[in-house]
Write an enzyme that holds these catalytic residues in place. Structure first.
Site, PDB file in Angstrom:
ATOM      1  N   SER A 149      25.536-124.391 -32.475  1.00  0.00           N
ATOM      2  CA  SER A 149      24.787-123.703 -33.384  1.00  0.00           C
ATOM      3  C   SER A 149      23.836-124.777 -34.155  1.00  0.00           C
ATOM      4  O   SER A 149      24.103-125.616 -34.639  1.00  0.00           O
ATOM      5  CB  SER A 149      25.433-123.004 -34.242  1.00  0.00           C
TER       6      SER A 149
ATOM      7  N   ASP B 141      19.196-115.633 -39.340  1.00  0.00           N
ATOM      8  CA  ASP B 141      20.503-116.524 -39.266  1.00  0.00           C
ATOM      9  C   ASP B 141      19.828-117.818 -39.141  1.00  0.00           C
ATOM     10  O   ASP B 141      20.128-118.793 -38.385  1.00  0.00           O
ATOM     11  CB  ASP B 141      21.264-116.345 -37.871  1.00  0.00           C
TER      12      ASP B 141
ATOM     13  N   HIS C 299      24.489-119.442 -40.846  1.00  0.00           N
ATOM     14  CA  HIS C 299      25.959-119.542 -40.620  1.00  0.00           C
ATOM     15  C   HIS C 299      26.778-120.742 -40.445  1.00  0.00           C
ATOM     16  O   HIS C 299      28.065-120.898 -40.472  1.00  0.00           O
ATOM     17  CB  HIS C 299      26.683-118.573 -39.553  1.00  0.00           C
TER      18      HIS C 299
END
Length: 530
Positions: free
Chosen positions: A263, A179, A149
């Site tokens: 992230s 992911d 993402h």
């Protein structure tokens, strides 16, 4: 988010200005009465300084700090900042993203998936956002693992190393189901990370999270492993409904501070080994609330290796819906099939024209072994199948009708997405039945409803209403579910459903076979208290 980022920068600027002002006073001016702060003056006033701390009392804390510093020194040059530019196909609202946010996004916001304020003096076009995330160098050849993402759909990806060097990056491969993604830079003399074994980590172990929260590059935070094996979080499926049912969830939970921008950064143990990649937080505010999640290193290593080698991940596939026998309700269902074990997985649905269907696997079978290895959990079987090369023959150990048997067949290739089915259908007047004992009302399944549920023909009964305080609601039965059978007896009308209920003892517990609006079938054990 942008407003919060801007506010953070303003606070820092004010703090810096204040420090400069104080510094000028101390360096350039000697205030009157400065002599009051001499040892002689203090003694004359009868005061005393704060008591010194016994070094033996803080030696353990200092040793822990030194350990943190050692880990930071070891890993810091392998952690990178990733800046991206994405073009949105929709309007912006207050500069924080598109209006059509997926359901639940505010409560499970993936760190990094937010736009930053554009560089000072520039204004971002309405259709573009500037995002930031983190990454980890895993090879001297410039391969960097991050979250899907962070980089998915990016028109521009720039990587900033710890020494400040900036490089353009290209996407090598992405895997939306986990992911994870791998990008590559062409740079010399790179420091790359070493992976540890996430399986060996225990709840309570110290961990350190690295990344660029809110764009603050090369930040380290500390905490512990709060839990392992977190699943059913729907982190990926909430943002991409086409992947629901095909995602891989086995997260490490930590209380090390993880915020938007973290992230793709590593979660590191006290040996300096990477045991996870930070990916998401549970929050009501959009920032850290004490619960963060990381993808275990075992999965990261496998997926990254596949992406580097093939540019994609090819997974094995059986074509079944399964449930974990360790779960209390599923164990009760398994007992109705005569199974007394406490491990294994219950087959709740066999999709037609799949490897499992062609091999003869049936609903109600309990898988207890995969290629000679005992199956302890649903996650274990899922991972073992996924990591099996399509076309390879495997042997399943089963429990069926009180006996053990085995099936040998070739594993298939997992499809890219699952088709999502919308619930439809109409009521048939006069064909409604109520069950006060279960707390539900049912009606007949129409041809239109059968088509929308991907049924070859109408069968079962549609649950129209569920008493929220009833027995059915307590085990997760919902309006829109279709009851296919009661204790193994198929029901095709409200009248047959009522008759089937009269033939069983609900106080001893019964097994219901259900079909959800998305076509997934499952078993539910229902028992009414005395």
């Amino acid at each position: 988010m942008p407003n919060q980022t801007k506010k953070s920068h303003l606070i820092l600027a004010v703090s810096a200005a204040a420090a400069l002002a104080v510094g000028s006073i101390l360096a350039g001016i000697r205030p009157q009465g400065w002599g009051l702060w001499t040892a002689t003056a203090n003694a004359a006033m009868g005061g005393h300084p704060t008591a010194p701390i016994d070094p033996s009392l803080v030696s353990s804390a200092e040793s822990l700090s030194e350990a943190f510093q050692a880990v930071h020194h070891s890993i810091k040059n392998a952690v990178v900042n990733i800046n991206i530019i994405k073009t949105l196909q929709g309007p912006m609202q207050n500069g924080i993203g598109p209006l059509n946010l997926p359901p639940g996004l505010q409560k499970m916001l993936p760190p990094g998936a937010f736009p930053l304020i554009p560089p000072q003096g520039q204004s971002a076009p309405a259709e573009k956002i500037y995002g930031t995330g983190s990454g980890l160098i895993i090879s001297p050849k410039g391969y960097i693992v991050t979250n899907n993402h962070v980089v998915a759909g990016a028109q521009s990806i720039k990587v900033t190393l710890a020494n400040g060097r900036v490089y353009k990056a290209t996407v090598i491969g992405t895997d939306p189901k986990t992911d994870l993604a791998v990008v590559k830079i062409n740079a010399p003399d790179l420091t790359y990370a070493s992976f540890g074994n996430s399986h060996d980590m225990k709840v309570g172990d110290w961990v350190l999270a690295f990344g660029s929260p809110f764009g603050f590059k090369h930040t380290m935070t500390q905490g512990i492993i709060s839990a392992k094996g977190r699943k059913n979080l729907d982190i990926i499926g909430a943002h991409n409904p086409q992947l629901q049912g095909l995602t891989y969830q086995d997260y490490i939970q930590t209380d090390a501070a993880i915020n938007p921008g973290n992230s793709g950064g590593p979660l590191v143990n006290m040996k300096g080994h990477v045991i996870g990649i930070n990916c998401a937080i549970a929050t009501n505010t959009g920032s850290f609330n004490g619960i963060g999640f990381a993808i275990p290193s075992k999965e990261v290593k496998y997926i990254a290796g596949q992406l580097i080698k093939h540019g994609k991940v090819v997974r094995g596939y059986l074509g079944v819906s399964i449930a974990d026998v360790r779960h209390e309700q599923i164990h009760k269902v398994a007992e109705t099939f005569g199974y007394k074990g406490h491990h294994g997985v219950l087959v709740e649905q066999v999709d037609p024209s799949t490897p499992a269907a062609r091999a003869g696997l049936r609903r109600g079978d309990i898988i207890i072994a995969f290629d000679g290895k005992k199956i302890r959990s649903m996650n274990q079987l899922r991972d073992d199948v996924a990591m099996t090369h399509p076309g390879k023959k495997v042997t399943l150990g089963l429990f069926r009708n009180g006996k053990k048997l085995s099936l040998t067949f070739a594993v298939g290739t997992q499809p890219a997405t699952l088709a999502q089915v919308e619930m439809g259908g109409e009521n048939i007047p006069g064909q409604m039945a109520h069950s006060d004992s279960l707390g539900i009302a049912v009606t007949a399944v129409t041809h239109n409803l059968a088509r929308s549920y991907h049924m070859a023909a109408p069968h079962g009964v549609l649950i129209k209403t569920v008493n929220p305080n009833g027995v059915a609601a307590s085990v997760g039965i919902r309006p829109g579910d279709v009851i296919l059978s009661v204790q193994g007896h198929r029901v095709n009308s409200p009248a047959e459903f009522v008759k089937a209920l009269h033939q069983v003892n609900l106080t001893k517990g019964i097994r219901l076979s259900l079909r959800s609006p998305n076509g997934v079938e499952r078993f539910v054990f229902v028992q009414k208290s005395h």
